[in-house]
Design a protein around this motif. Sequence first.
Motif, PDB file in Angstrom:
ATOM      1  N   LEU A 129      32.297  49.212  44.721  1.00 35.58           N
ATOM      2  CA  LEU A 129      33.574  49.369  44.022  1.00 35.58           C
ATOM      3  C   LEU A 129      34.600  50.082  44.896  1.00 35.58           C
ATOM      4  CD1 LEU A 129      32.409  50.350  40.403  1.00 35.58           C
ATOM      5  CD2 LEU A 129      33.001  48.088  41.295  1.00 35.58           C
ATOM      6  N   LEU A 185      35.955  47.692  47.511  1.00 39.27           N
ATOM      7  CA  LEU A 185      36.953  46.791  46.938  1.00 39.27           C
ATOM      8  C   LEU A 185      38.315  47.463  46.828  1.00 39.27           C
ATOM      9  CD1 LEU A 185      34.961  44.989  44.093  1.00 39.27           C
ATOM     10  CD2 LEU A 185      35.885  43.942  46.147  1.00 39.27           C
ATOM     11  N   ASN A 186      38.323  48.685  46.320  1.00 42.17           N
ATOM     12  CA  ASN A 186      39.594  49.395  46.173  1.00 42.17           C
ATOM     13  C   ASN A 186      40.239  49.703  47.521  1.00 42.17           C
ATOM     14  OD1 ASN A 186      39.996  49.522  43.377  1.00 42.17           O
ATOM     15  ND2 ASN A 186      38.613  51.269  43.157  1.00 42.17           N
ATOM     16  N   ILE A 198      33.744  57.965  40.519  1.00 37.72           N
ATOM     17  CA  ILE A 198      34.097  56.915  39.553  1.00 37.72           C
ATOM     18  C   ILE A 198      33.555  57.312  38.181  1.00 37.72           C
ATOM     19  CG2 ILE A 198      33.821  54.488  38.929  1.00 37.72           C
ATOM     20  CD1 ILE A 198      33.416  53.898  41.917  1.00 37.72           C
ATOM     21  N   HIS A 242      41.612  46.454  48.992  1.00 35.92           N
ATOM     22  CA  HIS A 242      42.844  46.071  48.301  1.00 35.92           C
ATOM     23  C   HIS A 242      44.027  46.905  48.798  1.00 35.92           C
ATOM     24  CE1 HIS A 242      45.435  46.277  44.475  1.00 35.92           C
ATOM     25  NE2 HIS A 242      45.720  45.141  45.085  1.00 35.92           N
ATOM     26  N   HIS A 281      36.388  48.254  36.551  1.00 38.21           N
ATOM     27  CA  HIS A 281      36.661  49.478  37.304  1.00 38.21           C
ATOM     28  C   HIS A 281      37.552  49.262  38.531  1.00 38.21           C
ATOM     29  CE1 HIS A 281      33.987  52.284  35.140  1.00 38.21           C
ATOM     30  NE2 HIS A 281      33.288  51.196  34.887  1.00 38.21           N
ATOM     31  N   THR A 282      37.775  48.012  38.932  1.00 37.38           N
ATOM     32  CA  THR A 282      38.687  47.732  40.046  1.00 37.38           C
ATOM     33  C   THR A 282      39.624  46.595  39.629  1.00 37.38           C
ATOM     34  OG1 THR A 282      37.129  46.180  41.085  1.00 37.38           O
ATOM     35  CG2 THR A 282      36.990  48.472  41.758  1.00 37.38           C
ATOM     36  N   LYS A 283      40.275  46.782  38.513  1.00 39.47           N
ATOM     37  CA  LYS A 283      41.087  45.713  37.924  1.00 39.47           C
ATOM     38  C   LYS A 283      42.176  45.210  38.864  1.00 39.47           C
ATOM     39  CE  LYS A 283      40.437  47.147  33.102  1.00 39.47           C
ATOM     40  NZ  LYS A 283      41.106  47.647  31.862  1.00 39.47           N
ATOM     41  N   SER A 284      42.852  46.124  39.530  1.00 32.57           N
ATOM     42  CA  SER A 284      43.966  45.722  40.411  1.00 32.57           C
ATOM     43  C   SER A 284      43.458  44.874  41.568  1.00 32.57           C
ATOM     44  CB  SER A 284      44.689  46.957  40.938  1.00 32.57           C
ATOM     45  OG  SER A 284      45.268  47.684  39.881  1.00 32.57           O
ATOM     46  N   ALA A 285      42.338  45.292  42.144  1.00 32.00           N
ATOM     47  CA  ALA A 285      41.773  44.540  43.269  1.00 32.00           C
ATOM     48  C   ALA A 285      41.338  43.146  42.825  1.00 32.00           C
ATOM     49  CB  ALA A 285      40.602  45.296  43.868  1.00 32.00           C
ATOM     50  N   ALA A 302      33.064  45.389  38.334  1.00 32.78           N
ATOM     51  CA  ALA A 302      34.284  45.422  39.150  1.00 32.78           C
ATOM     52  C   ALA A 302      35.507  44.994  38.349  1.00 32.78           C
ATOM     53  CB  ALA A 302      34.106  44.520  40.374  1.00 32.78           C
TER      54      ALA A 302
END
Length: 573
Positions: A289, A292-293, A339, A296, A232-236, A229
């Motif tokens: 993932l 999470l996105n 993804i 967010h 692959h979900t850096k912003s979140a 995560a």
Amino acid sequence: MVGKVLGIRDLDQFSSRRSSVYVDPECEKFFELPLFIAASSNDITTKCQCWQFSPGKEPALRSFTEIQQLLQQGKKRDVKSILRENSWPINSPIRSQLWPALCAQHLTKQNMLDGFYWEMVHQVFGTTELSDKPIMLPAFVDATHCLPYHLTSTGRAVADRIVNVLGYDCPDITYSPVLYPITSLLLHFMSEEEAYLCLAGLVGSKEKTFINQTKLQNEVTWKTVMQIAKKHTKSAIAYFQRICPSQKLERVFMDWCWWILAGLPFQHLVRIMDCYFHEGIKVLYRVALVILNLFHKECQSNNEWSPDNIKNDIGNALIKFCKKIPVSPAKLLHAAFSIRGLSTQYISRIFIKTEMLLKSRSAFNSGSKQLIKSRSSDNLPTSQSQVNIQMMSHTLTIRELFTLWSWLPVRITMYQPVLLYTTEEHGCSLTTFYVRVEQHEPTLLMIKTCNNEVFGAYCSSRWFERNVKDDKGQRQAYFGTGETFLFSLYPERAKYPWVGIEGDRDLGHSSELFMAADSKMITIGGGEGQAIWMDENIRFGKTDSCKTFNNPPLCPSGDFEIRVLEVYGFVGI
């Protein structure tokens, strides 16, 4: 209730097949979900809107017969595509055949003949009659997450019984909180016996991971999800880290699987299971993932998920969000499978790296209550296995066996070693080697040279994969996974794991040349040299440094003559 839960327009087709294998009338009493037929709706005590039929034109969906033919032909990629793309309605009868067939692919025990389950039930409970009294659940079950998914009290009693029998038959399961929810899901579409066989396949699978069975595996898994995560979900992740301390973030990921199993609506969960039963736990990674996105995104536009509302309990907020997730099952899966850069090899590299880190920490902090001890040291080969190896092996002493055992992946230590092939008994022929070894996974390859050097490799994949063809019909030159490793036992004692474990950077094709084989030779490791190479007569070989394992030559001379080759497999107790 009429058999499996079916839509109104399925009823005529279904009623003509009530006595067939598609439907087990014994399952009817397990459910309290509505059939959405006026005559019977008054008897329903718990209603679940996810089972309602949505009118309108539906796309043509693939049949079970088509999928079954592909499974029989070994066309797993084709099956994977179909499962991902075909959104069968929640009330489709296809799952009563599809799910058992998918799970049967992974069944490793060959002794599960007709009646095996009921013999086990009688052995555990003394009767096959379902008791009215509560059944005590095994210790590996998490009592706070025994999700019934609308099963009636009878259905829950059946789920309790299945889990107990599985625990009796698989004593190595010590911690598996997701096992009960999956049992409940299976019972919606099949009989009790079929559900047990499905679970046995998922638990016993060596090729893919479906269900964690120890606390160590559970910890490695959620830490793997967290690492993936972060990439692959850096912003979140950055957002969550801003509104809560890092310790609470770890707490959130400890419950990652409950976002899916306890949070998502039933229709979403069933479609995820369609793919999960074929592809394994990586499907859940992808879905997590996407969750999470999406969460967010909602946090930035919906006051319900503002920082003040969620910062004290992000984990609970995630589950609440999943209960009313704003996308359909089809869109959720489409996003999950879109993804990029989330290959099986990448996931395997992160998982193995995390597992090795925890094992090494455990070795240095055996007294710490916060660290989980590796089962590799607890789950040693049985006394009988040790005696057998002492009697038959020309390469292993008990001390060396224990050394190897400490290097194996934790889940493999739950099995017992068995000698599959030895040149002392079966002769020096690559053909014989393949006949005796190729269907086993994993295998442990041991070489003793005429100079008494002892070395070898843990081979993560079946040698039969040398025959597997790619989408263009070409045989793949190399196969295997990052769990493969080299080792030397004499005169040096050392393990050489895959170089990819050491970091997330892309190391190139030459670092992923794990195993290769044909009718003329066997190779393990590649890239500017071959770590182990043997000829077709299993007489001569050579060893070099290679990029895949960053190893030195496994014997000083480089070239060697084989005194004995032994290959071990792993079987259940």
